[in-house]
Design an enzyme around this catalytic site. Sequence first.
Site, PDB file in Angstrom:
ATOM      1  N   LYS A 172     -44.549  14.321  17.156  1.00  0.00           N
ATOM      2  CA  LYS A 172     -45.067  14.722  18.469  1.00  0.00           C
ATOM      3  C   LYS A 172     -45.155  16.231  18.613  1.00  0.00           C
ATOM      4  O   LYS A 172     -44.569  16.979  17.841  1.00  0.00           O
ATOM      5  CB  LYS A 172     -44.222  14.092  19.575  1.00  0.00           C
ATOM      6  CG  LYS A 172     -44.563  12.607  19.727  1.00  0.00           C
ATOM      7  CD  LYS A 172     -43.891  11.938  20.884  1.00  0.00           C
ATOM      8  CE  LYS A 172     -44.420  10.509  20.990  1.00  0.00           C
ATOM      9  NZ  LYS A 172     -43.591   9.670  21.847  1.00  0.00           N
TER      10      LYS A 172
ATOM     11  N   ARG B  95     -38.795   4.820  16.077  1.00  0.00           N
ATOM     12  CA  ARG B  95     -40.236   4.511  15.973  1.00  0.00           C
ATOM     13  C   ARG B  95     -40.932   5.673  15.275  1.00  0.00           C
ATOM     14  O   ARG B  95     -41.043   6.756  15.839  1.00  0.00           O
ATOM     15  CB  ARG B  95     -40.789   4.302  17.383  1.00  0.00           C
ATOM     16  CG  ARG B  95     -42.268   3.959  17.447  1.00  0.00           C
ATOM     17  CD  ARG B  95     -42.751   3.853  18.890  1.00  0.00           C
ATOM     18  NE  ARG B  95     -44.149   3.477  18.955  1.00  0.00           N
ATOM     19  CZ  ARG B  95     -45.152   4.352  18.845  1.00  0.00           C
ATOM     20  NH1 ARG B  95     -44.915   5.626  18.700  1.00  0.00           N
ATOM     21  NH2 ARG B  95     -46.410   3.924  18.901  1.00  0.00           N
TER      22      ARG B  95
HETATM   23  N1  LIG Z   1     -41.702   2.890  23.060  1.00  0.00           N
HETATM   24  C1  LIG Z   1     -42.531   3.894  22.754  1.00  0.00           C
HETATM   25  N2  LIG Z   1     -43.834   3.667  22.614  1.00  0.00           N
HETATM   26  C2  LIG Z   1     -44.671   4.675  22.301  1.00  0.00           C
HETATM   27  C3  LIG Z   1     -44.169   5.992  22.116  1.00  0.00           C
HETATM   28  C4  LIG Z   1     -42.782   6.213  22.267  1.00  0.00           C
HETATM   29  O1  LIG Z   1     -42.263   7.336  22.144  1.00  0.00           O
HETATM   30  N3  LIG Z   1     -42.008   5.143  22.575  1.00  0.00           N
HETATM   31  N4  LIG Z   1     -45.034   6.997  21.767  1.00  0.00           N
HETATM   32  C5  LIG Z   1     -46.319   6.782  21.595  1.00  0.00           C
HETATM   33  C6  LIG Z   1     -47.196   7.877  21.133  1.00  0.00           C
HETATM   34  O2  LIG Z   1     -47.257   7.949  19.748  1.00  0.00           O
HETATM   35  P1  LIG Z   1     -48.451   7.358  18.862  1.00  0.00           P
HETATM   36  O3  LIG Z   1     -48.271   7.817  17.482  1.00  0.00           O
HETATM   37  O4  LIG Z   1     -48.554   5.887  19.029  1.00  0.00           O
HETATM   38  O5  LIG Z   1     -49.735   8.105  19.437  1.00  0.00           O
HETATM   39  P2  LIG Z   1     -50.990   7.666  20.281  1.00  0.00           P
HETATM   40  O6  LIG Z   1     -50.541   7.436  21.678  1.00  0.00           O
HETATM   41  O7  LIG Z   1     -51.924   8.849  20.185  1.00  0.00           O
HETATM   42  O8  LIG Z   1     -51.574   6.424  19.675  1.00  0.00           O
HETATM   43  C7  LIG Z   1     -46.915   5.463  21.856  1.00  0.00           C
HETATM   44  N5  LIG Z   1     -45.986   4.453  22.165  1.00  0.00           N
HETATM   45  N1  LIG Z   2     -49.061   9.189  23.435  1.00  0.00           N
HETATM   46  C1  LIG Z   2     -48.562  10.413  23.110  1.00  0.00           C
HETATM   47  C2  LIG Z   2     -47.705  11.068  23.983  1.00  0.00           C
HETATM   48  C3  LIG Z   2     -47.188  12.317  23.627  1.00  0.00           C
HETATM   49  C4  LIG Z   2     -47.532  12.890  22.406  1.00  0.00           C
HETATM   50  C5  LIG Z   2     -46.978  14.215  22.038  1.00  0.00           C
HETATM   51  O1  LIG Z   2     -46.125  14.739  22.764  1.00  0.00           O
HETATM   52  O2  LIG Z   2     -47.368  14.759  21.002  1.00  0.00           O
HETATM   53  C6  LIG Z   2     -48.382  12.214  21.535  1.00  0.00           C
HETATM   54  C7  LIG Z   2     -48.900  10.966  21.879  1.00  0.00           C
END
Ligand SMILES: Nc1nc2c(c(=O)[nH]1)N=C(COP(=O)(O)OP(=O)(O)O)CN2
Ligand SMILES: Nc1ccc(C(=O)O)cc1
Length: 365
Positions: free
Chosen positions: A307, A342
């Site tokens: 992130k 995760r």
């Molecule tokens: N429980 C939980 N769920 C989540 C979390 C998180 O921290 N906790 N972060 C996310 C964001 O990361 P992602 O790599 O899935 O990115 P995107 O929102 O761009 O698909 C999406 N889903």
């Molecule tokens: N769904 C998301 C929420 C936050 C971030 C981030 O802080 O980089 C990335 C994806």
Amino acid sequence: MERGGRNVASFCLERAEEMMCLRLIEPLGLVYGSIAQKAIRQGDALPLCGGPVAFTFARLIEGYQTVGLMSAHKVPQDWASELKRITHSVPAVVLPEGPQVMGILNITPDSFSDGGQFGDIDQTILKAREMLRSGATVLDIGGESTRPGAAIVTPEEEWKRIGPVLAALQTELPDVAVSVDTRKSYVMKCALKAGARIINDVTALAHDEAALSFLATQDCGVVLMHMRGTPQTMAQHAVYEDVSVDVVRELAQRIEVAEKGGIARHRIMVDPGFGFAKTFEQNKDLLRHILLLANLGCRIVFGVSRKRMIGTLTGEEIPHLRDAGTQAASFPAMALGHPILRVHDVKGMMQAVNVWREIYLNGKN
Ligand SMILES: Nc1nc2c(c(=O)[nH]1)N=C(COP(=O)(O)OP(=O)(O)O)CN2
Ligand SMILES: Nc1ccc(C(=O)O)cc1
């Protein structure tokens, strides 16, 4: 009007305060392995979330004030119910006990780190196999990016992305525990019918009012993540009195809503929602006080993978080069009993978990 020697009104007030987590204990001074066991036996430490890690110090918080900082065994008797909450073990919810790694499989064109892979099921299954080989015990499939400002996806489109991958996983890897990352009841229904065991809702069931009543009729695990507003508006809601205290209390409210709506506590996991409605400073603050989440009595899902906060902490602009920072930032959560980490990079995170376990838990002295 007496109940157990107490006035009913005061009992109700206490119960309400307890549910809202007005009083919190921050466990401090951690001890590990055989030392933790000895310290617990001697009365110098208490188990954190049932162990194996123990804490020797405690910060007592009332409202936003620190009202005490003391040895764990000196916490006053009238804090016994709060102390019980952070010392008791938490329900495992569907997954094995101990730290577990959850592999992220985003089937989206626009996820911030691993977007652009949708449509290629064979590639996704290969990636899933690799994650399982590396040690993931659960896969989290998402069909909608929730990054700040992400495009909105209809429920039908979201399921069109997830459905074929879930079906292929069920055929090729039928034993794998699958979590589906969605805030939409339509997708939840389709996903559970197709064999998903966990629903991971970044809005803690606040987005779609049909979600709670539907999940009450099921027996899957449910992840309630903290955020405010929507991915489009969350940045403007990042105003807290004390971010870690507020996140714990807001999650306590969502747990209460879920329980009242018919989802038993043993099905609930919680997640502080790094990067959702939090500034960089607030994310850091939340991480520093992550052990406050023990007050919720639920298993923790922890998601800092690649992130922006890791980018800012390390100066690394490219998300997929942030895995070492991700592993370092995940260490504070390891003490929380059975955290679910995760991550995008399962192999690297498994190395970090194994190193932590060997150093902190398996030592002879
Ligand atoms: N429980 C939980 N769920 C989540 C979390 C998180 O921290 N906790 N972060 C996310 C964001 O990361 P992602 O790599 O899935 O990115 P995107 O929102 O761009 O698909 C999406 N889903
Ligand atoms: N769904 C998301 C929420 C936050 C971030 C981030 O802080 O980089 C990335 C994806």
